[in-house]
Design a protein around this motif. Structure first.
Motif, PDB file in Angstrom:
ATOM      1  N   LEU A 197       0.832  -1.196   0.000  1.00  0.00           N
ATOM      2  CA  LEU A 197       0.000   0.000   0.000  1.00  0.00           C
ATOM      3  C   LEU A 197       0.872   1.253   0.000  1.00  0.00           C
ATOM      4  N   GLU A 198       1.971   1.176   0.730  1.00  0.00           N
ATOM      5  CA  GLU A 198       2.876   2.321   0.851  1.00  0.00           C
ATOM      6  C   GLU A 198       3.574   2.626  -0.467  1.00  0.00           C
ATOM      7  N   THR A 199       4.083   1.587  -1.130  1.00  0.00           N
ATOM      8  CA  THR A 199       4.860   1.783  -2.362  1.00  0.00           C
ATOM      9  C   THR A 199       3.990   1.796  -3.612  1.00  0.00           C
ATOM     10  N   GLY A 200       2.796   1.228  -3.506  1.00  0.00           N
ATOM     11  CA  GLY A 200       1.919   1.172  -4.670  1.00  0.00           C
ATOM     12  C   GLY A 200       2.325   0.131  -5.687  1.00  0.00           C
ATOM     13  N   LYS A 201       3.136  -0.842  -5.265  1.00  0.00           N
ATOM     14  CA  LYS A 201       3.533  -1.910  -6.186  1.00  0.00           C
ATOM     15  C   LYS A 201       3.807  -3.195  -5.412  1.00  0.00           C
ATOM     16  N   LYS A 202       3.816  -4.313  -6.135  1.00  0.00           N
ATOM     17  CA  LYS A 202       4.036  -5.624  -5.525  1.00  0.00           C
ATOM     18  C   LYS A 202       5.510  -5.810  -5.193  1.00  0.00           C
ATOM     19  N   ASN A 203       5.768  -6.439  -4.051  1.00  0.00           N
ATOM     20  CA  ASN A 203       7.164  -6.739  -3.712  1.00  0.00           C
ATOM     21  C   ASN A 203       7.550  -8.096  -4.309  1.00  0.00           C
ATOM     22  N   GLN A 204       8.809  -8.473  -4.150  1.00  0.00           N
ATOM     23  CA  GLN A 204       9.310  -9.685  -4.801  1.00  0.00           C
ATOM     24  C   GLN A 204       8.642 -10.932  -4.273  1.00  0.00           C
ATOM     25  N   TYR A 205       8.313 -10.949  -3.000  1.00  0.00           N
ATOM     26  CA  TYR A 205       7.654 -12.122  -2.416  1.00  0.00           C
ATOM     27  C   TYR A 205       6.345 -12.410  -3.146  1.00  0.00           C
TER      28      TYR A 205
END
Length: 489
Positions: A197-205
Motif C-alpha cells: 500500500l505504501e509503495t503502490g507496487k508488488k514486492n518480490q515475495y
C-alpha cells in the motif's frame, strides 16, 4: 522384414504398435467395466477426463461442471473416476467433522515442497494439532485486538483509491484491495507488512508467489513435469523452482526477524497469528511454520481481495443497492468500528450475497470415497473414487436460491435452513477456512469505509474496461479474468 529396414527399427515400430493397441484395449475395457458407468454424465467422461482437463487449464471448471449439473442432475460424472454432487445431504455427509471422506492427493500437488500443512494434509492427527495452534489467534473473539491494524490498512487503501480518482479520474480497485489484504495478512503472519500500500507496487515475495500460482493448473495436471524439471532445463518449471526458493528465503528471513523482536521483549512480544507457534512446546519446526505462513498468505490475500473487488463492482453497478447501502452507512457514528458494522443488516446481506455469487474457491473440493463406498442420490459409489461438491453450483441451485444469477442482497433478510446449509463460501466441516472471521471483518470495514468516502462510485469504461474483464476465471482460486476492476465517480 522389408528391405532397408533394420531389425532395431522393426522391433521399435512393432513395439509402439503393441503399446498403442494395449492402451486402446485397456481404455475400452475400463469404459465397459468401470463401476461408475451408471452415473449420469456426457459419454466422453466415461472414456477420458480430457474435457475436464481442458476446462481446468482454461480456468472454466466451475462453469463446465455447473452446465453438466443443469443437463444431467445433482450427481454427474465428470471423468472416468470422478463425480461431482450438488446436493445438501451429500455435502453434509462429505464435509462433516470427523467424517469418512479424506482429502485427495490433489491438495499435496497444489502446494510446493514436501512439508505438510494444515491445508494440504490428509493426516487427521496432524490437522487437529495444527488447527488447535492456529485457530485461537484468528477466532472471532480474538480479532478485536487486531482491529486497529486491519482498520488502518483499510483506511490507507481507501485514501489511495481517492488519490487515484483525484489524479486520474479512475482507479483499479482490484489492485488496491489486493495490496490491502496482502499487507494485512503479511503483518499478521510475519509480523511485518509487505508495504505494498505504501509503495503502490508488488514486492518480490508476491511476484514469486504469483508465478507459482499461475502454474498451479499445469503442476497439478502434469505432475511428472515437476520431477523431470529436476534433470531437464524446462524454462517454465525452472522459473517456478526459482520462485519457490525466493519465497522460502523471504519467509526464513521474516521468521528470523520476528524471533529477534520476541527475544528483545519476551514478556510482551508484538502479537501475530503465529506467536504461539514459536513456543518450544508447540513442537513445530521453522519449516513447519514457513509452510503454514505461506499458506496463510495465499489464503488471506487473493481470496479477500477478489471478494471485495466483486462486492465493489456489484454494488457500484446497481444504483438501488448502492443508495440503500449508503443510507445505512450514514447512520454510523464516527470513528467507524467493526462492532457497529456487525449490526448493519443491509451491509451484511451484501457481503453474504457476494460470497454466494463470487465464492473465492468456486471449484469442487475433491474428497476420496472411503473403502466401504458411499451412496449419493440413490447411486452407489465405490471406494477410491474422487467426489467433489462445488460451491459454484450449490450457490446457484434455483430451488434454494430463486433467480440465482442475479445479485439480490435482500434474499438474506430471512434465510432458509436450506440456504444456510447450501452456503459454502469458506468450505465446511473441520476443514472450514480458519480465516473466515478475519475475512468478514476486512469485508465489513472495507465496504463501510469505501462507500462512505465514495457514495457515487460506479464502474468505468476508461482504459478499455468492459464487463468481460469481470468474467470469473478459476485455477482453484477465482479471480476476474481481466485482473482489474476500474471504477470512477
Amino acid at each position: 522384414m522389408e528391405p532397408g529396414i533394420s531389425f532395431t527399427s522393426f522391433l521399435i515400430s512393432h513395439w509402439l504398435t503393441f503399446i498403442l493397441c494395449a492402451a486402446l484395449l485397456s481404455t475400452i475395457y475400463r469404459r465397459f467395466t468401470n463401476p461408475l458407468s451408471h452415473i449420469p454424465g456426457p459419454e466422453i467422461s466415461k472414456w477420458t477426463g480430457a474435457i475436464w482437463t481442458y476446462n481446468w487449464l482454461n480456468g472454466k471448471i466451475p462453469i463446465y461442471v455447473h452446465q453438466l449439473h443443469e443437463k444431467y442432475g445433482p450427481i454427474v460424472r465428470i471423468s472416468p473416476d470422478q463425480i461431482d454432487v450438488c446436493d445438501i445431504s451429500a455435502v453434509k455427509e462429505i464435509h462433516k467433522t470427523n467424517g469418512r471422506f479424506n482429502k485427495t492427493i490433489f491438495y499435496r500437488r497444489l502446494v510446493t515442497g514436501n512439508v505438510q500443512s494444515i491445508f494440504s494434509t490428509n493426516d487427521r492427527q496432524f490437522h487437529a494439532l495444527h488447527r488447535r495452534l492456529l485457530a485461537s489467534p484468528i477466532s472471532d473473539s480474538s480479532l478485536t485486538r487486531l482491529e486497529p491494524l486491519i482498520a488502518n490498512n483499510v483506511r490507507i487503501a481507501v485514501n489511495k483509491i481517492k488519490l487515484d480518482l483525484r489524479d486520474s479520474g479512475a482507479t483499479d480497485v482490484f489492485k488496491w484491495w489486493l495490496f490491502m489484504a496482502t499487507d494485512i495478512i503479511g503483518e499478521l503472519t510475519f509480523g511485518d507488512s509487505f508495504r505494498m500500500l505504501e509503495t503502490g507496487k508488488k514486492n518480490q515475495y508476491i511476484l514469486d508467489m504469483e508465478r507459482l500460482i499461475s502454474l498451479q493448473a499445469i503442476r497439478i495436471t502434469f505432475p511428472f513435469l515437476v520431477k523431470i524439471a529436476r534433470y531437464a532445463p524446462i524454462t517454465i518449471m525452472k522459473n517456478a523452482a526459482e520462485a519457490q526458493i525466493g519465497l522460502r528465503t523471504y519467509a526464513m528471513q521474516s521468521i528470523d526477524r520476528y524471533k529477534k523482536i520476541v527475544s528483545q521483549n519476551p514478556s510482551d512480544p508484538k502479537p501475530t497469528l503465529f506467536t504461539k507457534l514459536f513456543d518450544e512446546n508447540s513442537g513445530l519446526s521453522d519449516s513447519d511454520i514457513i509452510q503454514e505462513a505461506q499458506g496463510y498468505i495465499v489464503a488471506g490475500s487473493d481470496t479477500t481481495a477478489v471478494t471485495m473487488t466483486y462486492l465493489t463492482y456489484s454494488v457500484c453497478r446497481d444504483s438501488r443497492v448502492r443508495e440503500k447501502l449508503v443510507a445505512e452507512l450514514a447512520t454510523l457514528p464516527k470513528p467507524v468500528a467493526d462492532k457497529a458494522l456487525r449490526d448493519l443488516t443491509y451491509l451484511n446481506q451484501i457481503i453474504n450475497e457476494t460470497l454466494r455469487l463470487y465464492t473465492a474457491v468456486p471449484f469442487g473440493l475433491p474428497r476420496l470415497v472411503p473403502p466401504e463406498g458411499a451412496q449419493f442420490n440413490g447411486y452407489d459409489v465405490p471406494g477410491g473414487i474422487t467426489v467433489s461438491t462445488q460451491a459454484y453450483s450449490l450457490h446457484r441451485d434455483p430451488a434454494i436460491f430463486p433467480d440465482p444469477d442475479n445479485f439480490i442482497p435482500e434474499r438474506w433478510e430471512n434465510p432458509t435452513k436450506e440456504m444456510r446449509d447450501a452456503s459454502l463460501p469458506f468450505g465446511g466441516g473441520s476443514r472450514i477456512c480458519l480465516g473466515m472471521h478475519l475475512a468478514r471483518m476486512e469485508l465489513r470495514l472495507a465496504t463501510a469505509l469505501f462507500f462512505r468516502a465514495l457514495p457515487n462510485a460506479r464502474p468505468s469504461t476508461k482504459e478499455g474496461m468492459t464487463a468481460d474483464d469481470m468474467e470469473m476465471q478459476s485455477f482453484f482460486l477465482m479471480a476476474p479474468q481481466g485482473h482489474r476492476c476500474i471504477i470512477e465517480t
